[in-house]
Motif scaffolding. Structure first.
Motif, PDB file in Angstrom:
ATOM      1  N   TYR A 120       0.815  -1.210   0.000  1.00 36.58           N
ATOM      2  CA  TYR A 120       0.000   0.000   0.000  1.00 36.58           C
ATOM      3  C   TYR A 120       0.857   1.273   0.000  1.00 36.58           C
ATOM      4  N   CYS A 121       2.112   1.163  -0.438  1.00 34.38           N
ATOM      5  CA  CYS A 121       3.014   2.319  -0.344  1.00 34.38           C
ATOM      6  C   CYS A 121       2.550   3.494  -1.197  1.00 34.38           C
ATOM      7  N   LYS A 122       1.883   3.225  -2.293  1.00 34.22           N
ATOM      8  CA  LYS A 122       1.432   4.324  -3.154  1.00 34.22           C
ATOM      9  C   LYS A 122       0.208   5.032  -2.591  1.00 34.22           C
ATOM     10  N   ASN A 123      -0.423   4.472  -1.579  1.00 41.74           N
ATOM     11  CA  ASN A 123      -1.551   5.121  -0.911  1.00 41.74           C
ATOM     12  C   ASN A 123      -0.985   6.080   0.131  1.00 41.74           C
ATOM     13  N   ASN A 124      -0.726   7.310  -0.278  1.00 40.58           N
ATOM     14  CA  ASN A 124      -0.101   8.279   0.608  1.00 40.58           C
ATOM     15  C   ASN A 124      -0.704   9.653   0.378  1.00 40.58           C
ATOM     16  N   PHE A 125      -0.216  10.609   1.160  1.00 46.74           N
ATOM     17  CA  PHE A 125      -0.659  11.998   1.082  1.00 46.74           C
ATOM     18  C   PHE A 125       0.466  12.901   0.575  1.00 46.74           C
ATOM     19  N   ASN A 126       1.287  12.383  -0.341  1.00 49.21           N
ATOM     20  CA  ASN A 126       2.426  13.149  -0.822  1.00 49.21           C
ATOM     21  C   ASN A 126       2.062  14.185  -1.883  1.00 49.21           C
ATOM     22  N   ASP A 127       0.857  14.138  -2.437  1.00 49.75           N
ATOM     23  CA  ASP A 127       0.350  15.179  -3.334  1.00 49.75           C
ATOM     24  C   ASP A 127      -1.166  15.087  -3.324  1.00 49.75           C
ATOM     25  N   VAL A 128      -1.803  16.073  -3.912  1.00 47.55           N
ATOM     26  CA  VAL A 128      -3.252  16.158  -3.808  1.00 47.55           C
ATOM     27  C   VAL A 128      -3.950  15.040  -4.581  1.00 47.55           C
ATOM     28  N   LEU A 129      -3.391  14.623  -5.717  1.00 48.10           N
ATOM     29  CA  LEU A 129      -4.028  13.549  -6.480  1.00 48.10           C
ATOM     30  C   LEU A 129      -3.960  12.225  -5.725  1.00 48.10           C
ATOM     31  N   SER A 130      -2.792  11.913  -5.141  1.00 52.95           N
ATOM     32  CA  SER A 130      -2.685  10.694  -4.340  1.00 52.95           C
ATOM     33  C   SER A 130      -3.609  10.749  -3.128  1.00 52.95           C
TER      34      SER A 130
END
Length: 795
Positions: free
Chosen positions: A589-599
């Motif tokens: 689930y590493c790509k499930n993050n808050f590193n940008d608004v789209l993610s």
């Protein structure tokens, strides 16, 4: 001398014309407000009225929404950014947006009284949002220039602009309904939380001392906070049966605890909670509708008072609005309205053929203008003008007859099914590739044959959705296939993106079968008609998502990282050692993050679906603090419980309340619909009627003498409709779909379609035997015009 003596008369005439123009502008402002349910108390002076009409122009509203979208999209370019830009670029764009919003607010302040402006909460909110955003920009710019850490906290206020602009009436109504329902919801929610706390305490006492372990080796119900969170997640069924299995493996008797918990909290409390939310939403929604109806009638009454004139007919002196004034008003409210449309609306309003309308008929103008009327003109085919001998020959007539035949559509439905089989095969085989060229040729042939039969402008009319869909899909598929074949033949480059587009277009061609199945077509049309309600729901979700996304980016940005290279050692724990060995990292689930608004938006959608949301929340709690779970619980309560579920129930309820105004006195909404359905099934003719605010139409009788219709055309639309209903079964025009009722004028056929998802309008076409050719056919019977459509409009 003549010119000198006539100058006072000319000045008086000019003054009367100016006064008449000002009255028409004022009345048009009232009618436009009633049409779009704008409950705005504007200044009635002529300059203010002209400014108000300019304020409500469509270009100004489109420009406003353009800058709102631009302001919201700045999060893509701000840190943490999807597309990094210098810090000054987004701030400069936001400053431009703030200037536009301020100008719009000043314009609004010029058209309404000052006391009304300062008493309106949305104006105060707009001023506060603009001031706070400007202050935050100044502070952030100063700190950023000094090299210090700066936080853009005002970004969470951006979606509130969408709520507080004057055009955000529907969105404000949705939030207002939720706000009004919160006090009644709060007591049930406290009881629900109390039940979870009690069961969590029991679980802690039952399982904490038994040395049980979960599937990942962590202690089982070791502390009270974890017990409360795990049991709350169990209410959403996201961790079932995982949370139960350690205790169930230890003893089968422990299953009783979890079964009782699920029955009490999942099936009883959650159902009661949803019922309370829905019932309170329904109650306040009904009050909103009543206020909208009252405001609409008040606006129309004021417009009538501005334009009325007294005619002494029989000594009564009833106030009326003449046809000339009424026509000028309609053209002023809708400048692009056609003459046939205006005549149609007048024939409905002037049902007594008096050349003027009274107050009862005038107040219905706003509802009549909301009816979407499409004019179908009979145009000759261009080939019939260019080469009439060929187009009217026997082979041409046979070909046109074959294309119009039902077997032609059935043959192409079969071709679509065969095409679906070939799409599922391996595209690398030459036979499959050649078959796709054959299918494209057949689809192009179908479009050309239909254009040969149907006049091109009629074929590509605005309401011919499926014709447009077929043509666009087939042409795009042809272009993409040709481009892909050219790239493959060159041998130097093949584009996978173009190949993906080809595959998607091939699959989209299968949607054409929807138009061939009547039930499928009905479902699609229903989804299209509830589009405004879905759009309001989408705006509501966008506002909540944006606030939670910005808050999540500030709380969790950089805590979890995604690595494209799976062989990177840091990819195993998502770039954070605290996640090593956790379910979050093991499940990828590493790509499930808050590193940008789209993610962040993608992650919030996953949380809305609920599945595995406890794993996501536990991962972010592991890299920050266990208190981070509060963020995810609040999101679940706000979006899933309060917004999403009640929305679908409320849509179903508002559909059921769509009844005529004279039936709203009924104690049961469902019984009115049942009575109407029973009345339709017990007679051989359909009692087409025009619902009015004055009461139900007179009862029809099967014993009406049909011969009375052929003697002389009766006066008035309602009398003629009754006569036609008794004479013969109502018919529909063959030039339109059977699902589209039509109204017929002496020159054009006008199909009526509702402009709102909750309105239902019907019409009848009667062909009397002795109708004089010069008279206007009184064939109109607008049936149960549902005023509940106002739910989706208004302030």
């Amino acid at each position: 001398m003549t010119s000198t003596s006539s100058s006072p008369d000319e000045r008086a005439r000019d003054g009367q014309d100016a006064q008449s123009k000002e009255d028409l502008e004022l009345a048009s402002a009232y009618v436009s407000d009633a049409q779009y349910n704008r409950n705005i108390f504007f200044d009635t002076s002529p300059p203010a009225v002209r400014l108000y009409l300019l304020y409500n122009r469509r270009p100004a509203q489109v420009l406003l929404y353009f800058f709102i979208v631009l302001d919201l999209s700045l999060a893509v370019f701000e840190e943490p950014a999807v597309v990094p830009l210098p810090a000054w670029a987004p701030m400069l764009a936001e400053l431009l947006c703030l200037h536009v919003f301020a100008l719009r607010l000043v314009h609004y302040a010029k058209v309404i009284p000052r006391d009304k402006f300062w008493k309106d909460p949305k104006n105060i909110c707009m001023i506060a949002i603009l001031a706070l955003t400007l202050a935050d920009m100044i502070i952030y710019g100063a700190l950023h220039a000094a090299g210090c850490y700066a936080l853009r906290w005002s970004r969470v206020l951006r979606p509130l602009l969408l709520v507080n602009v004057t055009e955000g009436r529907q969105l404000r109504r949705a939030f207002r309904s939720i706000r009004n329902a919160l006090p009644q919801i709060f007591s049930v929610f406290l009881l629900f939380i109390f039940s979870i706390l009690i069961f969590s305490l029991m679980a802690l006492k039952l399982f904490s001392k038994r040395d049980l372990k979960t599937s990942d080796g962590s202690p089982y119900f070791s502390n009270y906070a974890d017990a409360v969170f795990d049991l709350y997640v169990l209410v959403t069924t996201a961790n079932s049966p995982d949370v139960m299995m350690p205790a169930y493996d230890a003893s089968s008797a422990f299953a009783v605890f979890f079964i009782v918990y699920i029955l009490v909290n999942t099936f009883i409390f959650m159902s009661v909670f949803l019922a309370v939310v829905f019932n309170n939403y329904k109650k306040y929604l009904k009050e909103e509708v009543r206020q909208l109806v009252r405001a609409k009638r008040h606006k129309m009454a004021r417009a009538f008072a501005v334009l009325q004139e007294h005619r002494h007919q029989g000594g009564d002196g009833e106030p009326l609005v003449s046809r000339a004034i009424w026509s000028r008003l309609v053209r002023l409210v809708q400048p692009n309205i056609s003459h046939a449309h205006t005549e149609l609306l007048w024939s409905v309003s002037d049902d007594r053929n008096r050349g003027a309308v009274d107050k009862r008929a005038f107040v219905q103008l706003a509802d009549l203008l909301n009816i979407q009327v499409m004019t179908l003109k009979s145009r000759p085919h261009p080939l019939g003008r260019l080469c009439p001998a060929f187009y009217r020959s026997a082979p041409s007539r046979l070909l046109r007859r074959l294309v119009r035949h039902r077997a032609f559509a059935a043959a192409y439905d079969l071709i679509i099914v065969i095409n679906a089989v070939f799409i599922g095969l391996d595209e690398d085989k030459p036979s499959v590739g050649n078959a796709e060229w054959a299918f494209l040729a057949l689809y192009l042939l179908e479009i050309l044959l239909k254009l040969y039969v149907v006049e091109p402008r009629s074929f590509f009319a605005a309401h011919r959705f499926w014709n447009w869909f077929d043509t666009i899909i087939v042409v795009c598929a042809l272009v993409a296939t040709v481009v892909n074949a050219a790239l493959e033949s060159s041998g130097g480059y093949t584009s996978r993106q173009i190949l993906d587009i080809v595959f998607i277009l091939r699959v989209l061609r299968l949607i054409r079968v929807v138009d061939s199945v009547k039930r499928f077509r009905t479902i699609i049309n229903t989804l299209i008609r509830i589009g405004p309600a879905i759009l309001t729901f989408g705006q509501l979700i966008l506002v909540v998502y944006y606030v939670f996304a910005v808050a999540g980016m500030e709380l969790f940005k950089g805590r979890v990282k995604f690595y494209q290279d799976a062989g990177d050692p840091a990819a195993a724990d998502c770039g954070n050692p605290l996640l090593r060995g956790s379910a979050f990292a093991r499940l990828g689930y590493c790509k499930n993050n808050f590193n940008d608004v789209l993610s962040a938006f993608v992650l919030l959608v996953q949380l809305t679906v609920v599945n595995q949301w406890h794993v996501l929340s536990s991962g972010f709690a592991a890299v920050t603090h266990k208190a981070a779970r509060i963020y995810f619980v609040l999101f679940h309560i706000t979006v899933v419980i309060i917004i999403v579920k009640p929305f679908f129930w409320s849509t179903r309820w508002t559909r059921a309340t769509c009844t005529p105004s004279w039936r709203r006195r009924s104690r049961s909404c469902g019984s009115a619909w049942r009575r109407r359905r029973r009345r339709r099934t017990t007679t051989w003719w359909t009692p087409w009627r025009r619902a009015t605010a004055s009461g139900p139409p007179p009862k029809q009788s099967r014993a009406t003498n049909p011969s009375s219709c052929s003697k002389s055309p009766p006066k008035g639309i309602e009398r003629w409709t009754r006569c036609c209903s008794a004479c013969s079964r109502p018919t529909r025009s063959r030039r339109t779909s059977t699902s589209t009722p039509t109204l017929t004028t002496p020159t054009e056929t006008l199909p009526i379609r509702p402009s709102a998802p909750l309105e239902t309008f019907s019409a009848v076409k009667c062909d009397p035997p002795d109708l004089p050719p010069t008279s206007t056919p009184p064939l109109l019977a607008l049936v149960h015009a549902c005023r509940s459509a106002d739910i989706d409009r208004g302030d």
